[in-house]
Write a protein that holds these residues in place. Structure first.
Motif, PDB file in Angstrom:
ATOM      1  N   ALA A 107       8.530 103.606  29.112  1.00 21.69           N
ATOM      2  CA  ALA A 107       9.258 104.837  28.764  1.00 21.69           C
ATOM      3  C   ALA A 107       9.988 105.415  29.969  1.00 21.69           C
ATOM      4  CB  ALA A 107       8.314 105.868  28.148  1.00 21.69           C
ATOM      5  N   GLU A 142      13.854 105.958  29.942  1.00 21.55           N
ATOM      6  CA  GLU A 142      14.476 107.115  29.287  1.00 21.55           C
ATOM      7  C   GLU A 142      15.006 108.138  30.294  1.00 21.55           C
ATOM      8  OE1 GLU A 142      13.963 107.580  25.778  1.00 21.55           O
ATOM      9  OE2 GLU A 142      12.680 105.842  25.477  1.00 21.55           O
ATOM     10  N   SER A 145       9.190 110.126  13.598  1.00 23.09           N
ATOM     11  CA  SER A 145       9.522 109.345  14.799  1.00 23.09           C
ATOM     12  C   SER A 145       9.521 110.196  16.060  1.00 23.09           C
ATOM     13  CB  SER A 145      10.890 108.677  14.646  1.00 23.09           C
ATOM     14  OG  SER A 145      10.845 107.646  13.702  1.00 23.09           O
ATOM     15  N   TRP A 146       9.749 111.510  15.904  1.00 25.14           N
ATOM     16  CA  TRP A 146       9.737 112.416  17.056  1.00 25.14           C
ATOM     17  C   TRP A 146       8.398 112.375  17.785  1.00 25.14           C
ATOM     18  CZ3 TRP A 146       6.159 116.416  16.874  1.00 25.14           C
ATOM     19  CH2 TRP A 146       5.557 116.619  15.625  1.00 25.14           C
ATOM     20  N   GLY A 189       6.915 109.832  18.727  1.00 31.49           N
ATOM     21  CA  GLY A 189       6.997 108.774  19.741  1.00 31.49           C
ATOM     22  C   GLY A 189       5.709 107.993  19.893  1.00 31.49           C
ATOM     23  N   ARG A 231       2.975 105.334  20.358  1.00 29.81           N
ATOM     24  CA  ARG A 231       2.917 104.006  20.981  1.00 29.81           C
ATOM     25  C   ARG A 231       1.443 103.640  21.161  1.00 29.81           C
ATOM     26  NH1 ARG A 231       7.293 103.176  25.613  1.00 29.81           N
ATOM     27  NH2 ARG A 231       9.118 103.939  24.513  1.00 29.81           N
ATOM     28  N   ARG A 256       1.535 109.806  22.478  1.00 29.70           N
ATOM     29  CA  ARG A 256       2.326 110.591  21.524  1.00 29.70           C
ATOM     30  C   ARG A 256       3.044 111.679  22.313  1.00 29.70           C
ATOM     31  NH1 ARG A 256      -0.834 115.618  18.552  1.00 29.70           N
ATOM     32  NH2 ARG A 256      -2.098 116.214  20.344  1.00 29.70           N
ATOM     33  N   ARG A 257       3.975 112.345  21.651  1.00 30.31           N
ATOM     34  CA  ARG A 257       4.638 113.472  22.300  1.00 30.31           C
ATOM     35  C   ARG A 257       4.114 114.770  21.715  1.00 30.31           C
ATOM     36  NH1 ARG A 257      10.858 111.710  22.699  1.00 30.31           N
ATOM     37  NH2 ARG A 257      10.630 111.610  20.442  1.00 30.31           N
ATOM     38  N   GLU A 271      14.176 116.403  20.542  1.00 29.05           N
ATOM     39  CA  GLU A 271      13.664 115.738  21.753  1.00 29.05           C
ATOM     40  C   GLU A 271      13.564 116.689  22.947  1.00 29.05           C
ATOM     41  OE1 GLU A 271      13.443 112.161  21.806  1.00 29.05           O
ATOM     42  OE2 GLU A 271      14.272 111.849  19.800  1.00 29.05           O
ATOM     43  N   PRO A 328       5.574 113.520  26.708  1.00 34.36           N
ATOM     44  CA  PRO A 328       4.588 112.512  26.306  1.00 34.36           C
ATOM     45  C   PRO A 328       3.211 112.770  26.908  1.00 34.36           C
ATOM     46  CG  PRO A 328       5.912 111.664  28.113  1.00 34.36           C
ATOM     47  CD  PRO A 328       6.426 113.054  27.822  1.00 34.36           C
TER      48      PRO A 328
END
Lengths: 526, 526
Positions: free
Chosen positions: A484, A487, B121-122, B124, B126, B145-146, B487, B492
């Motif tokens: 990431a 970004e 999807s916001w 994020g 993984r 995650r965010r 965003e 994160p």
């Protein structure tokens, strides 16, 4: 390869005129040859102009070509062979095994970013097709991709002469995004920097890229770095180092006619919470594994466990006894530089001299200069809350145990902490309730939360966050380790009704790059 | 609903004590009732504390619950009925059709963000699963995650009393991310702000959310806004307004003990390139459509076409003749505020008085106060490059044509432009080569590039970018319009070996939220 002491400005080797820099072998204090001549305004200007001239072409290289370039950098670093390890050992005092591991990590992250570039999600492709019949107004064709910010200034870190220096994580992620890089080498390891720099420079040439994709500048003091961050052609900054250094760069960047983002990874004390059931079950083992994490690499990690928090009582006493035992027998490794060693000793002396802090243990004394004699201190929650000095990072193998009266006090202390790279929970199943109470606080304070491990050891992968709220970093919205990180160097551009033959590949009909794209909001390989 | 002139601090209505604010009907100059009492440090403190107290709970609301809240805000705004439109017309001088359209956009973007929140999807998400057998070291389980940044301060914009004010794009995207919002109402439309604020406040209550999710504060001058941005509980700022105002907030934010991101959309002159084949083919039509874009809404759009660039010659003369004709007959609409009108007149007078600028046309004179008499000027490329004053935005229906000697000069001027929200190409097929030469420059300069349209009209969708390099915005890595705006308010967090029952829903095994997640780097609905 013989070291020349010269900077790398695009394809050229260039001798500076601003003072000599000598690396020091911290294990002996001896000056290492050759001298590296420092650069100045002329070198900054030339490197930035080359980077700027290279930008438009480099940013439009096909993903496959950019991936091949990253892999060439990795291969060339490996091809330096043992000379790189030997020089890095001499300049850093770090051991062979550590540096071989760090080389593996450096090469691995270059290759991981090659895979990221090929996969292409970083392009952030979005397509909202035209709706010509929509009433009252038709919708135009709108397409978005991300483009790189521009040339990036990267500052090598003292504590990762390979993985966070010339071709480290900042450089790899900036290259992956399509940004040329101008590196300011850390003066503690100029020889390592020259070797790696030549590997990058050769990869640029082998791949037929414009020479300005990479330059390497030396400079003692802060003037070269300041000039670099102030240069209008530089559009972002990657830095790993002290809070003072990072904040100084943030100020330079904010005062530019056009401010730019600074990604500075700076300062963290990485709290570890020893919860009651975990302490009851395995106090002795925790004490031992804590000391192993604390003393790893002389404690010279951004994620070193600098404070411990626990409820006072007999289980904590068992933990302390075990930690004191382990720490008391710990050898004194060489620190990276005389300056870091002096700062460590000063920080330890300040804690030892604090009336509300008890010294629990010191490690063995070292034989030779710049040795890190580990230290473990204890204080109370009240003292910690009263005295901001106790919240400051002591870079090296020093840690402070905060004896708390109860679980509520653990949370009170946690709420008062500054931003952190990591927060750790040592917990058993019976601690789940206490951990759940702490978790929201830790999420607000740290970039990474871990259970039943130690914060040292930062995996380079997709889910890693090596970041966190200020002052852990200058920008908690990002990470400097893991995929990431790319970004950080991108910004979105929207194309409205642009004719098909002018659209970038990423946004063309038929999806020629095979990307994941968001089509009318829906993700797919449209 | 009767206006009370009171602020909304959480669930309460609150009367301020710091001076009276009256809206002015700009079409008549008349003071509108009631008086709105300004807030001060006490109201900022109370609103920020409530927002802070609400944050941990609001940020963990389920996506469906947060989406329902956004939809409730939209519904409550519609339920205000015509009273909202009538008050907004009186406070802004904008016409009914425009404000009804803007209400539709405001409600539409709240509902679009509800869809974004549900899609997920916001977050994020993984996941890099543990590799316990990996040598030399096992890999822990790592999940990312965010989470939202924290309470956000939003500043209402004068030129979008609905779509970029109390429940506009900044508020909608901050709510969508999970951030409580404290709005500083624009003093030009306090009544509109109170009405919309009550709609939001009611939605908070209806959805059973903590009251601190939303507060609305009035304040003349800059002290309330400065206090809000300086408050340690505020973690990000959304602003649309002048460069001076935005830069002032950037400075306040940078000087905080913990700096925070400021998303300020500030200043753009939105260059339009009239390429030769397009001019040859349709000079007259371009002249007419240009004037329509320039004079739309009295030119009070961030994306108003403030400069035109073209190669001098007979085709450009035809364009000018057509534009002069259209502009000469254009009526003088009311501007938003006496201050904006005065600034417009001063900007136009400065251009008219510049020895190197020719006045090509003025619109019709207005009947009544605060009328925008449109203006079209011309200058040369050399003069434009020499005089930085010509690059400054004149907010309103004024534009400057830059007559360039050749295509190369178009590009030279483009390279010297500041950062822009938009850049426009008027082009035909035969202009493709010239457009391809300009495109890399425009990508570096602007957030949105459009062909054969006009920059006014910003679609709220997934691919939109309403942003751009400084000074168009304070942070060119983002957009303030469109779904990617979410965003801006996220960061994160990584969870390492966290027990399953402590993991957030977004990261649990089995994917209970049905998210797109990156699993070992591969995107899928794993």
């Amino acid at each position: 390869m013989t070291l020349t002491g010269m900077m790398l400005i695009g394809a050229e080797s260039h001798r500076g005129r601003n003072g000599e820099i000598h690396a020091i072998d911290p294990s002996t204090g001896a000056k290492l040859e050759p001298a590296f001549d420092g650069g100045g305004a002329a070198e900054v200007d030339r490197a930035c102009q080359l980077a700027w001239d290279a930008f438009d072409r480099f940013r439009e290289t096909a993903p496959e070509d950019r991936a091949v370039f990253l892999e060439a950098v990795a291969r060339n670093i490996l091809d330096l062979g043992d000379a790189l390890i030997v020089r890095a050992m001499a300049e850093s005092g770090l051991l062979r095994a550590r540096l071989e591991g760090e080389r593996g990590r450096t090469v691995g992250q270059l290759r991981l970013f090659a895979a990221v570039v090929r996969e292409g999600s970083w392009l952030g492709a979005r397509i909202d097709p035209a709706l010509p019949e929509r009433a009252p107004l038709p919708r135009p064709d709108l397409r978005q991709r991300r483009i790189p910010l521009g040339p990036v200034a990267v500052f090598g870190a003292s504590n990762f002469p390979l993985a966070f220096s010339v071709a480290g994580g900042d450089t790899a992620s900036a290259f992956a995004a399509g940004c040329p890089v101008v590196v300011k080498a850390h003066s503690a390891h100029p020889g390592t920097s020259e070797l790696v720099g030549r590997a990058v420079q050769a990869a640029v040439a082998e791949c037929g890229l414009p020479e300005g994709v990479f330059s390497l500048i030396f400079g003692a003091g802060s003037s070269v770095g300041t000039a670099l961050v102030a240069d209008p052609r530089i559009r972002a900054v990657g830095f790993t180092g002290s809070r003072r250094g990072g904040v100084a760069l943030m100020e330079v960047a904010a005062k530019r006619p056009e401010p730019i983002p600074v990604y500075a990874e700076m300062s963290s004390i990485n709290p570890v919470f020893l919860l009651p059931a975990a302490l009851a079950a395995r106090a002795e083992a925790l004490g031992k594994s804590f000391v192993a994490s604390l003393t790893l690499g002389a404690g010279q990690f951004c994620t070193n466990p600098g404070i411990l928090l626990a409820v006072d009582g007999p289980d904590l006493d068992r933990f302390v006894a075990s930690a004191v035992d382990a720490l008391g027998g710990s050898a004194a490794p060489t620190m990276l530089t005389p300056g870091i060693h002096a700062a460590f000793d000063a920080g330890v002396a300040a804690l030892a001299g604090n009336a509300r802090v008890a010294t629990l243990a010191r490690g063995l004394d070292g034989d030779g200069p710049n040795r890190c004699r580990a230290a473990l201190f204890a204080t109370t929650a009240d003292a910690f809350l009263d005295d901001p000095a106790l919240r400051e990072e002591v870079f090296g193998a020093a840690s402070l145990l905060i004896r708390c009266p109860d679980l509520e006090s653990l949370r009170t202390v946690a709420e008062r902490l500054d931003g952190q790279l990591t927060a750790t929970l040592q917990m058993d199943a019976a601690d789940t309730g206490a951990a759940a109470v702490l978790l929201p606080t830790l999420e607000r304070k740290a970039g990474r939360i871990l259970a039943n491990g130690w914060p040292t050891g930062v995996e380079v992968c997709h889910a890693m966050v090596h970041g966190g709220p200020f002052p852990a970093t200058s920008d908690g919205r990002t990470t400097s380790v893991g995929t990431a990180a790319i970004e950080r160097f991108l910004r979105p551009v929207c194309y409205q009704d642009i004719p098909a033959d002018l659209l970038p590949q990423a946004l063309r009909d038929g999806n020629p790059l095979g990307l994941w794209r968001r089509f009318d909001g829906a993700l797919g390989r449209h």
